[in-house]
Design a protein around this motif. Structure first.
Motif, PDB file in Angstrom:
ATOM      1  N   ARG A 192      -2.703   4.619   1.390  1.00 39.29           N
ATOM      2  CA  ARG A 192      -2.796   5.314   2.668  1.00 39.29           C
ATOM      3  C   ARG A 192      -2.710   6.803   2.425  1.00 39.29           C
TER       4      ARG A 192
ATOM      5  N   GLU B  98      -6.378   4.596   5.838  1.00 43.39           N
ATOM      6  CA  GLU B  98      -6.167   3.637   4.753  1.00 43.39           C
ATOM      7  C   GLU B  98      -7.514   3.283   4.153  1.00 43.39           C
TER       8      GLU B  98
ATOM      9  N   VAL C  95       0.851  -1.178   0.000  1.00 38.86           N
ATOM     10  CA  VAL C  95       0.000   0.000   0.000  1.00 38.86           C
ATOM     11  C   VAL C  95       0.892   1.234   0.000  1.00 38.86           C
TER      12      VAL C  95
ATOM     13  N   LYS D 219      -9.627   2.185   7.826  1.00 40.62           N
ATOM     14  CA  LYS D 219      -8.705   2.108   8.951  1.00 40.62           C
ATOM     15  C   LYS D 219      -8.181   3.517   9.201  1.00 40.62           C
TER      16      LYS D 219
ATOM     17  N   LEU E 235      -5.364   5.468  11.618  1.00 37.76           N
ATOM     18  CA  LEU E 235      -4.288   5.210  12.569  1.00 37.76           C
ATOM     19  C   LEU E 235      -3.850   6.496  13.243  1.00 37.76           C
TER      20      LEU E 235
END
Lengths: 380, 661, 157
Positions: free
Chosen positions: C54, C104, C34, C117, C119
C-alpha cells in the motif's frame, strides 16, 4: 418541578427495591425442587413424543432411564432445603435508602445541568425575536452561515451585531467575508471602517481612514463614516478640515434629530479650536474626555518639562471630572492608562480601584478594567 | 426538563445497578432469600429507568433540542424523521445507551420470566448482569454522556453522517447490539454456575433460547450491515473483512458454536464445562467488538493513545470481565460435574466437530484482525491484513464443516452410524453432484472451483431437505402418514433444517458472485451505450435535483435486454450541505439471476462521466440465506417443548438400520 | 471404545485441526499481508516490481490527469519523494488533490505504481490513518483539527 420529579423517581425506586427486604420468605421452589421439576417435565415430554410416534419405544425407554437417573440424583442430594432465613436486614435497607440517593445525587450534581430547560427547536423559533437575547440571535445566524458559508448577506447581517457585543475580531472577519462575497458596497466599507476604529479603541488609523474615505466617496450620503473622519481630523489637529467636514455633515443631517445637535456642537467646538479660544462650556459630553490627539500634538511642540506639565494638568482635569461624575467608563480607562504612561503606578492603582467600585455591578465593565490592568501590568 | 429527567434516570439506573450487583450476590452467599429477592425489582427498575433516559434522548432528537450537545453534533432540523430517530444510536454516546438499554431489557426478562429458576441461580445471574450494567453505565456517564448540555443552544445542528442516513443502517445497530448483548445472558448464567459451583438442570434450558435469540439478532444485524455496504459504498462488494465487520463476525462464529454446544448440554447433559467456557468467550468477543469499534483503536493505535479516556475505560471493562471470568473459570470449573460420555461418531461428536471448527475459524479471524494492531503497537510497522489472509485461513477451515453439516442431524445421540447416515444422504449427494456437473457444463468461464462451491451449497440445502424427508418417512410410508408426520415434526426440526439450508443459500450466493461477477468501467457521454452480461445500458445524461437535505446529480440509464427495455437506472452522487460531504448512491436492478449495479463516477472532459457497471450473479442469495437462517432460529426459538435427546441403544440403532434397508 | 480411547480420539482430532489452522495462519501471514509505505520508503527499499504493497501520501496538486478514458494518473507524494500512480476505475468520493490517499497495488516495470484499489474514507476530515501517521512523523500534518474545509492544500507545506 424538576426536583419533584427526581424525588418521586427515587422514592418509587427505593420502595420497589426495599419491599422484598421486608417481604415474607420465599415461596419459590428450592434448588433441588426446581431441578426435579425440570426432569419431571422432560419425562412427560418423552411420553408425549412416544405417543405421537416421533420416537420409538426403545428410544423412549432409554431416554426415560437416563432422566430418571438424573432425577434420582437430585433426590439423593441434600434434602433439607434451607429454611428461609429472615434475618430482617433492617440495617441493609437503611444503608440502601441512604446510599442510593447520595450516590445518584453526587453523580447528577457533577454531570447534570438542572438549571437548563428543554429547548425544542419549534418552540424556540416561535418565540418573538426581541425576547431572545443577542447571543441566541448570533447563534441562529451562525448556524445558518455554517450551512451556507458563502451567504454574503448573512455575514453582512451578523457583522454589526458582533461589533455591538464587542466581539471585534469576529466582526471584522464577518465584514471581510461580506465584502469579499458581495463586493465593496459602501455601506459595508463604512461598517468595516467603523469596526476597525472601535477595535482600535477609537483611534482612526490610516487603514481605517482609507476605507472610510472610500465609503464616503462611493456614497456621499453616509453619515457615520463622515462623523468618524471628522473626529479623526480633530484628533490629528487638522481643525480646518474638521470644520469643513462638519459643515458638509450639517447640510446632510439637517433634519435628522439624532445627528444634528451633535454636529452643531462639534462645529462650534472645532471652530473654537481653530480660533485658538477655549471651547464653549456647557453640557458638552466629550466621547472620551481627556487629552485628545490635538492636545498631544500641541504638546509635542513644547519643551519636555512644559509638555509634561501640560499633560499632568490635563490628567488632573480628567481625574477631577471623574470625581464629580464617575459614570464614564472610557474616561476611567483613559485615566488609568494615562497614569500608567506617566509612570504614576500608585495613582493608576487607586484610579483602577475607584473605577472598579464605580462599576462593581457591571461585569462587562469590570472585565475591561481588569484586562486593561493586566495589559498595563498593574493590579489593584 | 425532559432532557434532565432522562439524565437523572440514567444516573438512578446506575445506582440501582450497583445495588443489583451487590445485594443479590451477597444474599446468595449467605443464603438469604430476602436479599436475593431484591434482584427482581432492581432489574425491572433498571430497565424502566434506562428506557426513560432513552426515550428522553429520542424526544430531544425528534424535537431538535440543540441544547443537548449530542443532538447538536449528530442531528439537524432538516433531517427526515426516520433519521432523527436513528440518529439517536448513530453516534457513540447514543449507541452506548442503546447497548445498556438492551442489556437492561434482558435483565428484566430474566427477572420477570425467571420465577421458576432456582432462586440463587436467578440472583447470581442478575447480579452479574448488574455488574455489566454498572460498568457500562459508569462508562456512559463519565466518558460518553449523551446529556451534556449547551448554553446558549445553537439553532442548527451539525448534521448526521450522510452515509449513515439509510434505512438499513437505521435498524442495523439495534439488531447488532441485541446480538452482542444477548450473549451477556449466556455469560451471566455461566458465571452464576461457576459462582455456585454447580449447573442446574434449568441452566441449559435457559441459556439456549437466549443464545438463540441473540444469535438471530446478530445474524440479521450482520446481514443488514453487509447489505448496506453493498449498495451504499458503491463498490459492489458484500464483505470486506474490515475490522469493524470482523468485530461482529467473531461473536457470531463463537455464538454459533455456543448455540450448538448448548444443544448438547440441554439434551444430553454433556460438554458442560466447554459450554461454560464458550459462553465466556462469546461474550468476551462481544466486548472486544465493542472495544474495537468504540475506542477508536481501529483508526490508529496512535489515535487511541491521543484520546485514551474511552478506550482505556473499555479496555478496563474488558480486563475485569474477561480476566475475572477466566480466572473464575480456572478456579471453579474443576468443581463442576462432568457430563455424559459419547462416541466420536455421534450427534455429540458432530457438534464437537462443529465447535472445534467454528472456534478455530474464529481464532483465525481474531488473529487477522488484531495482528496489525499488535504489530503496530510493538514495532510501529504498519501492515494491512486484507481479504487474502482470510481467504487462505478462514475458507479452508470452514469447508470441512460445511461438508459435514448435513451429516450432523442424521447422527444419533451418544453413538451413531456413519454408514447408515451416508445411505440416507445418498439422494442429497446425487443432487449436489448433478449440480456440480451442470454448472461446470454451462459455465463459460470462471474458476474451476466455482462449480464445486455451488455443489457445496446445493449439498447443504438438499441435506437439510433430506432430513425432513427422512423424519417424515417420505416414500416409506403412505402419503397421508408422511403428511401427518411432517406436520407433527417438532418445530425445532424445521428450524434446524431451515437454518442449515440458509447457510447453503448464502454459500451459493457468495460463490456465484465471487466467481462470476462482471465489471465494466467506462467513460460515457450522453447517448452512448455499454453492454454487460447481456444487458445494454444507454446513458441519457446527468441532471441536477434537490433532495430534502442534499443536492444530487442524477444519471439516467435505459436498460435493454435484447430489444425490449427492461428498466431505468438512476445512480446518483449526493452532496450534503450541512454535513459538507458527498455520497455515491448506486442504482441496482434486481434482474433474473443477479443484480445489475450501476455507479456514477466523476465527470471527465468533454461532458463524459466515468461510469462503473457490475453484474453480480445471485448476490441476493447471500442475504436471503441470512434471513432464512434467522427464520430457522425463530422456529426453533418458539418450539416450547423441552428438549430431550433420546439416545439410541446399540440394539435400537441396529433395528433402525434394518428398517432403513 | 473405552472412555480413554474416546478421549484420545477427541484430543487427537482437536490437535489436528488446530495444527492445520496454525499452519494456515502462518502461511497466510507470511504471504498475504500488505505493508504500508510512503513514497520515500518505496525509494529507499528499492521494492521489486510485482510486490504488493500500500502506498500512502498526499495527492500532488495538479497531478491528476483523467484524459484517457477511465484511467486516472496522479502522483502520490510525501513532500520528499513522489511516485506516479495509474488507476483504472471510479475514484472514491473524497479523492482530491492535496488530500491524503492510500493506493494498493504494485510497481510496474516502468516504475509507475499500478493501483487496483484507492481508498479514501467517507469523511470530509478523514485522513487515512496510515497516511496521517506517516505525515505526522515528517511533521507535515498536525492532526484532525487542522484539516478543515478551508485548508488550502499549499498550507500543508
Amino acid at each position: 418541578m424538576l426536583w419533584i420529579i427526581f424525588l418521586c423517581l427515587t422514592a418509587a425506586v427505593l420502595l420497589a427495591l426495599l419491599r422484598p427486604l421486608f417481604g415474607g420468605g420465599g415461596e419459590e421452589p428450592g434448588r433441588d425442587a426446581a431441578n426435579a421439576q425440570v426432569y419431571r417435565d422432560q419425562l412427560k415430554e418423552i411420553d408425549s413424543d412416544r405417543d405421537r410416534g416421533l420416537i420409538g419405544e426403545a428410544e423412549a425407554k432409554a431416554a426415560r432411564l437416563e432422566i430418571e437417573r438424573r432425577l434420582l440424583a437430585t433426590m439423593d442430594a441434600d434434602q433439607n432445603v434451607a429454611a428461609a432465613r429472615s434475618g430482617s436486614p433492617v440495617w441493609m435497607a437503611v444503608a440502601v435508602a441512604v446510599a442510593l440517593p447520595l450516590i445518584v445525587l453526587g453523580f447528577y450534581l457533577t454531570y447534570g445541568s438542572p438549571q437548563l430547560p428543554d429547548q425544542p427547536l419549534l418552540v424556540r423559533l416561535q418565540q418573538p425575536v426581541d425576547e431572545q437575547n443577542v447571543a441566541e440571535l448570533i447563534a441562529r445566524v451562525e448556524a445558518g452561515l455554517k450551512r451556507k458559508p458563502n451567504d454574503g448577506q448573512g455575514w453582512a447581517v451578523i457583522a454589526p451585531v458582533y461589533i455591538s457585543v464587542r466581539r471585534f475580531d469576529q466582526g471584522l472577519e464577518a465584514y471581510r467575508k461580506a465584502i469579499r462575497l458581495l463586493g465593496p458596497r459602501p455601506d459595508l466599507l463604512a461598517g468595516y471602517g467603523e469596526a476597525l476604529v472601535f477595535a482600535n479603541d477609537g483611534a482612526v488609523d490610516p487603514q481605517a481612514r482609507e476605507i472610510l474615505e472610500r465609503a464616503v466617496a462611493d456614497d456621499p450620503t453616509l453619515v457615520k463614516p463622515r462623523i468618524l473622519l471628522a473626529y479623526s481630523d480633530e484628533q490629528a489637529g487638522n481643525y480646518q478640515r474638521a470644520v469643513a467636514r462638519w459643515r458638509e455633515l450639517k447640510s446632510l443631517v439637517k433634519n435628522d434629530e439624532r445627528w444634528a445637535p451633535l454636529v452643531e456642537r462639534r462645529i462650534a467646538s472645532a471652530e473654537a479650536k481653530l480660533d485658538g479660544s477655549s471651547p464653549p462650556k456647557g453640557p458638552v459630553r466629550q466621547s472620551a474626555g481627556g487629552p485628545n490627539a490635538g492636545d498631544v500634538e500641541a504638546a509635542q511642540n513644547m519643551s519636555p518639562d512644559a509638555r509634561k506639565q501640560m499633560i499632568e494638568t490635563m490628567v488632573g482635569r480628567l481625574a477631577q471630572r471623574l470625581e464629580q461624575n464617575g459614570d464614564d467608563l472610557d474616561g476611567w480607562l483613559k485615566l488609568v492608562r494615562s497614569y500608567a504612561v506617566l509612570d504614576r503606578k500608585d495613582d493608576a492603582r487607586t484610579a483602577l480601584a475607584k473605577a472598579k467600585a464605580q462599576f462593581s455591578d457591571q461585569p462587562a465593565a469590570l472585565q475591561r478594567l481588569n484586562s486593561l490592568a493586566s495589559e498595563l501590568g498593574i493590579s489593584s | 426538563m425532559i432532557a434532565e429527567t432522562g439524565h437523572f434516570a440514567l444516573i438512578l439506573a446506575l445506582g440501582i445497578a450497583i445495588i443489583q450487583m451487590v445485594l443479590p450476590l451477597y444474599g446468595s452467599r449467605r443464603d438469604d432469600p430476602q436479599l436475593m429477592a431484591v434482584a427482581v425489582p432492581a432489574a425491572q427498575a433498571q430497565f424502566l429507568l434506562v428506557a426513560l433516559a432513552f426515550v428522553a434522548l429520542m424526544t430531544a432528537y425528534v424535537t431538535s433540542d440543540f441544547s443537548i450537545l449530542n443532538v447538536y453534533e449528530n442531528s439537524s432540523s432538516a433531517k427526515p424523521l426516520l433519521y432523527k430517530i436513528s440518529g439517536v444510536w448513530g453516534n457513540h454516546e447514543g449507541s452506548m445507551v442503546l447497548w445498556v438499554l438492551i442489556l437492561a431489557l434482558f435483565g428484566a426478562g430474566v427477572a420477570t420470566y425467571g420465577r421458576n429458576l432456582p432462586r440463587s441461580l436467578q440472583a447470581n445471574v442478575l447480579s452479574v448482569q448488574g455488574a455489566i450494567g454498572v460498568a457500562f453505565l459508569l462508562f456512559i456517564i463519565t466518558t460518553s454522556n449523551p446529556f451534556v448540555r449547551l448554553d446558549p443552544a445553537p439553532f442548527e445542528g451539525q448534521g448526521f453522517n450522510p452515509v449513515l442516513q439509510d434505512p438499513a443502517l437505521a435498524i442495523h445497530p439495534p439488531f447488532l447490539y441485541a446480538g452482542y448483548v444477548g450473549f451477556s445472558m449466556a455469560f451471566s448464567f455461566a458465571i452464576a454456575a461457576l459462582i455456585d459451583g454447580r449447573i442446574d438442570a434449568a441452566w441449559a434450558r435457559w441459556v439456549r433460547p437466549w443464545t438463540l435469540a441473540a444469535w438471530m439478532c446478530l445474524t440479521i444485524g450482520i446481514a443488514l450491515g453487509s447489505w448496506w455496504a453493498y449498495y451504499e459504498l458503491g463498490w459492489g462488494g458484500f464483505w470486506f473483512w474490515d475490522p469493524v465487520e470482523n468485530a461482529s463476525f467473531m461473536p457470531w462464529l463463537s455464538g454459533t458454536a455456543l448455540l450448538h454446544s448448548a444443544l448438547v448440554m440441554e439434551k444430553r447433559d454433556a460438554l458442560k464445562i466447554w459450554t461454560i467456557l464458550l459462553a465466556i468467550i462469546t461474550f468476551s468477543l462481544s466486548l472486544v467488538g465493542t472495544f474495537l469499534v468504540r475506542s477508536g483503536v481501529l483508526t490508529s493505535v496512535h489515535a487511541f493513545a491521543v484520546d485514551p479516556a474511552r478506550g482505556v475505560f473499555i479496555l478496563g471493562i474488558m480486563a475485569v470481565f474477561i480476566g475475572g471470568a477466566l480466572a473464575l473459570f480456572a478456579w471453579r470449573a474443576p468443581l463442576l460435574r462432568q457430563g455424559g460420555i459419547f462416541a466420536p461418531i455421534s450427534r455429540e461428536g458432530a457438534l464437537v466437530f462443529n465447535n472445534l471448527i467454528l472456534v478455530t475459524a474464529c481464532a483465525a479471524v481474531f488473529v487477522g484482525t488484531l495482528y496489525p494492531l499488535a504489530l503496530e503497537s510493538v514495532s510501529n510497522e504498519k501492515i494491512s491484513v486484507g481479504p487474502p489472509f482470510f481467504n487462505y485461513t478462514f475458507v479452508p477451515l470452514v469447508l470441512p464443516l460445511l461438508l459435514a453439516v448435513p451429516l450432523g442431524p442424521f447422527l444419533a445421540w451418544k453413538r451413531g452410524d456413519l454408514y447408515a447416515v451416508a445411505q440416507r444422504l445418498m439422494v442429497a449427494a446425487v443432487i449436489a453432484l448433478a449440480a456440480i456437473v451442470i454448472v461446470f457444463a454451462i459455465q463459460g468461464r470462471g474458476p474451476w472451483l466455482a462449480p464445486l462451491g455451488i455443489g457445496l451449497g446445493v449439498w447443504l440445502i438438499a441435506g437439510a431437505a433430506s432430513e425432513l424427508a427422512y423424519r417424515a418417512k417420505l416414500f416409506q410410508a403412505s402419503a397421508a402418514e408422511t403428511w401427518r408426520r411432517f406436520i407433527h415434526l417438532p418445530r425445532s426440526s424445521f428450524g434446524t433444517a431451515l437454518a442449515h439450508a440458509g447457510v447453503g443459500l448464502s454459500v451459493i450466493g457468495i460463490v456465484a458472485t465471487t466467481a462470476w461477477r462482471t465489471e465494466d468501467i467506462t467513460a460515457m457521454k450522453p447517448g452512448e451505450t455499454t453492454e454487460i452480461a447481456g444487458y445494454r445500458l444507454v446513458f441519457d445524461g446527468v441532471s441536477e435535483r434537490a433532495g430534502p437535505n442534499y443536492d444530487e446529480q442524477l444519471a439516467s440509464f435505459h436498460v435493454f435486454r435484447g430489444d425490449s427495455e427492461i428498466t431505468e437506472l438512476h445512480p446518483t452522487k449526493r452532496q450534503f450541505t450541512i454535513e459538507g460531504s458527498a455520497t455515491t448512491e448506486a442504482a441496482i436492478y434486481n434482474a433474473w439471476g443477479g443484480d445489475l449495479y450501476a455507479v456514477l463516477g466523476d465527470p471527465l472532459e468533454n461532458g463524459a462521466y466515468s461510469v462503473r457497471v457490475y453484474f453480480n450473479p445471485l448476490v441476493r442469495l447471500i442475504w436471503i440465506g441470512a434471513v432464512v437462517m434467522f427464520l430457522g432460529g425463530g422456529l426453533s426459538l418458539f418450539d416450547r417443548r423441552l428438549r430431550v435427546g433420546a439416545p439410541k441403544r446399540a440394539a435400537a440403532a441396529q433395528g433402525r438400520l434394518a428398517d432403513a434397508k | 471404545m473405552t472412555r480413554k480411547q474416546r478421549r484420545s480420539v477427541l484430543i487427537g482430532g482437536c490437535m489436528a485441526v488446530l495444527a492445520v489452522a496454525v499452519g494456515l495462519v502462518l502461511f497466510a501471514l507470511s504471504d498475504s499481508i500488505v505493508f504500508f509505505y510512503s513514497p520515500s520508503e518505496v525509494m529507499a527499499k528499492e521494492l521489486a516490481p510485482g510486490q504488493r504493497f500500500r502506498l500512502g501520501g498526499l495527492v500532488e496538486d495538479g497531478s491528476v490527469e483523467r484524459n484517457r478514458g477511465t484511467t486516472v494518473k496522479f502522483v502520490i507524494t510525501d513532500k520528499a519523494k513522489d511516485l506516479p500512480v495509474t488507476y483504472t476505475g471510479v475514484l472514491p468520493d473524497l479523492f482530491r488533490e492535496g488530500q491524503g490517499v492510500v493506493a494498493e497495488g504494485m510497481l510496474g516495470p516502468d516504475g509507475v505504481f499500478q493501483a487496483d484499489k484507492v481508498l479514501a474514507k467517507h469523511d470530509e476530515n478523514y485522513m487515512p490513518p496510515e497516511v496521517a501517521a506517516k505525515l505526522k512523523e515528517q511533521g507535515l500534518w498536525e492532526g484532525p483539527e487542522q484539516v478543515s474545509r478551508e485548508t488550502e492544500p499549499s498550507k500543508v507545506n
